[in-house]
Design a protein around this motif. Structure first.
Motif, short mmCIF file in Angstrom:
data_model
loop_
_atom_site.label_atom_id
_atom_site.label_comp_id
_atom_site.label_asym_id
_atom_site.label_seq_id
_atom_site.Cartn_x
_atom_site.Cartn_y
_atom_site.Cartn_z
N GLY A 24 0.81 -1.20 0.00
CA GLY A 24 0.00 0.00 0.00
C GLY A 24 0.85 1.26 0.00
O GLY A 24 0.57 2.22 -0.73
N ALA A 25 1.91 1.25 0.81
CA ALA A 25 2.81 2.41 0.85
C ALA A 25 3.50 2.60 -0.49
O ALA A 25 3.68 3.73 -0.95
CB ALA A 25 3.84 2.22 1.96
N SER A 26 3.89 1.50 -1.12
CA SER A 26 4.54 1.60 -2.43
C SER A 26 3.58 2.17 -3.47
O SER A 26 3.97 3.03 -4.28
CB SER A 26 5.02 0.21 -2.87
OG SER A 26 5.59 0.26 -4.16
N ILE A 27 2.33 1.73 -3.45
CA ILE A 27 1.33 2.24 -4.39
C ILE A 27 1.12 3.73 -4.18
O ILE A 27 1.01 4.51 -5.13
CB ILE A 27 0.00 1.48 -4.23
CG1 ILE A 27 0.16 0.02 -4.67
CG2 ILE A 27 -1.11 2.16 -5.04
CD1 ILE A 27 -1.05 -0.83 -4.38
N PHE A 49 -5.05 7.58 -2.89
CA PHE A 49 -6.31 6.90 -2.55
C PHE A 49 -6.15 5.39 -2.64
O PHE A 49 -6.56 4.65 -1.74
CB PHE A 49 -7.43 7.36 -3.49
CG PHE A 49 -8.79 6.91 -3.05
CD1 PHE A 49 -9.60 7.75 -2.31
CD2 PHE A 49 -9.26 5.64 -3.38
CE1 PHE A 49 -10.86 7.33 -1.90
CE2 PHE A 49 -10.51 5.22 -2.96
CZ PHE A 49 -11.32 6.07 -2.22
N GLN A 50 -5.54 4.92 -3.73
CA GLN A 50 -5.35 3.48 -3.89
C GLN A 50 -4.45 2.91 -2.81
O GLN A 50 -4.70 1.83 -2.27
CB GLN A 50 -4.76 3.19 -5.27
CG GLN A 50 -5.67 3.55 -6.43
CD GLN A 50 -5.51 4.98 -6.89
OE1 GLN A 50 -5.11 5.85 -6.12
NE2 GLN A 50 -5.82 5.25 -8.15
N GLY A 51 -3.37 3.64 -2.49
CA GLY A 51 -2.47 3.18 -1.44
C GLY A 51 -3.14 3.14 -0.09
O GLY A 51 -2.99 2.18 0.67
N GLY A 52 -3.91 4.20 0.24
CA GLY A 52 -4.60 4.23 1.51
C GLY A 52 -5.66 3.15 1.62
O GLY A 52 -5.83 2.53 2.68
N MET A 68 -3.02 9.27 1.15
CA MET A 68 -2.89 7.89 1.62
C MET A 68 -3.21 7.79 3.11
O MET A 68 -3.95 6.90 3.55
CB MET A 68 -1.48 7.38 1.34
CG MET A 68 -1.21 5.97 1.81
SD MET A 68 0.48 5.43 1.41
CE MET A 68 1.42 6.52 2.50
N ILE A 69 -2.66 8.72 3.90
CA ILE A 69 -2.90 8.72 5.34
C ILE A 69 -4.38 8.97 5.64
O ILE A 69 -5.00 8.26 6.46
CB ILE A 69 -2.04 9.81 6.02
CG1 ILE A 69 -0.56 9.47 5.90
CG2 ILE A 69 -2.43 9.98 7.48
CD1 ILE A 69 0.37 10.56 6.38
N ALA A 70 -4.97 9.96 4.96
CA ALA A 70 -6.36 10.30 5.21
C ALA A 70 -7.31 9.16 4.84
O ALA A 70 -8.25 8.85 5.58
CB ALA A 70 -6.73 11.56 4.43
N VAL A 71 -7.08 8.53 3.71
CA VAL A 71 -7.97 7.45 3.25
C VAL A 71 -7.83 6.22 4.15
O VAL A 71 -8.84 5.61 4.52
CB VAL A 71 -7.65 7.09 1.79
CG1 VAL A 71 -8.37 5.81 1.38
CG2 VAL A 71 -8.06 8.23 0.87
N ALA A 72 -6.61 5.84 4.50
CA ALA A 72 -6.40 4.68 5.36
C ALA A 72 -7.10 4.88 6.70
O ALA A 72 -7.78 3.98 7.21
CB ALA A 72 -4.91 4.42 5.56
#
Length: 262
Positions: A125-128, A140-143, A237-241
């Motif tokens: 996820g972090a890589s994405i 968004f995809q990573g989160g 990423m942080i917000a979505v996760a």
């Protein structure tokens, strides 16, 4: 007989949609007017010879989402946040507490596999998310990928286990708010720099424009960051996760028994 009718209806729906898609792909082709716009995006997203048009990102989708139409994405992120706030408001009477006496969860084998695969999913996820300006993906995809882990752990160990480890609704809301503040500051970064040095700059500006010399760096220590794009993906990423984790906690927390306080 009823089962046969249901099967026939299902098969008919599938065949009908397949026929419609086949006909559509054969006779309903997008007009020629769409194609020059696509050519423009593909030829400018990473093009050092067009300094006032390029985004310095080889990933055209991310360039469009966070640069060419960045304000749209900002409003979409705000809508997602407001939807989450509405969900929390509806569940405001629920108090999420750990229950040490509730062991719950699945078998030891499933729990062991989850412990092994969990860090792998986070890494993917972090890589994405962090490479979304270079390769297909994005914040968004990573989160959303990282948010799979809390859901798996909830199912494997129980929601009480997750809350007992400190993953609470309030903490995730703070983390999501941090992500949104980061997105807002990134959107204002060029404007703030412009005001500081006394030059013209714009909200959501990434690279220098003909009327603005302010530009965020495309490279950082020889690594391509595409100006604001890397930061947008990081905070998104942080917000979505965090947002999806809140939703999973609220949806999987059991309702109180009749007459029991929240």
């Amino acid at each position: 007989m009823r089962r046969l009718v249901k099967t026939l209806v299902l098969v008919s729906i599938i065949l009908g949609f397949s026929f419609i898609l086949t006909v559509a792909s054969e006779y309903f082709i997008p007009g020629e007017s769409v194609r020059p716009l696509a050519v423009f995006y593909l030829s400018t997203t990473f093009n050092p010879w067009l300094p006032y048009l390029t985004v310095y990102s080889p990933e055209a989708v991310t360039a469009i989402v966070w640069d060419y139409r960045g304000l749209d994405t900002l409003f979409e992120t705000a809508v997602f946040y407001l939807a989450l706030i509405a969900g929390i408001a509806l569940a405001r009477g629920i108090s999420l507490k750990a229950d040490p006496g509730n062991e719950g969860g699945l078998s030891v084998i499933v729990k062991t596999v989850t412990r092994i695969t969990g860090p792998m999913i986070v890494a993917v996820g972090a890589s994405i998310g962090l490479h979304g300006h270079l390769t297909p993906g994005g914040g968004f995809q990573g989160g959303a990928t990282i948010a799979v882990i809390p859901l798996i752990i909830i199912i494997t160990f129980s929601v009480f286990f997750v809350i007992g480890k400190g993953v609470t609704k309030d903490k995730m809301l703070v983390l999501r708010s941090f992500g949104l503040v980061g997105i807002s500051l990134t959107a204002l970064a060029a404007l703030i720099i412009g005001l500081a040095v006394g030059k013209t700059a714009y909200v959501f500006q990434n690279m220098a424009k003909p009327t603005s010399e302010v530009s965020l760096p495309a490279y950082f220590n020889e690594s391509l960051v595409s100006g604001t794009l890397w930061f947008f993906n990081l905070f998104e990423m942080i917000a979505v996760a965090a947002g999806f984790t809140i939703a999973f906690l609220l949806l999987t927390y059991p309702e109180n028994k009749e007459g029991e306080n929240a």
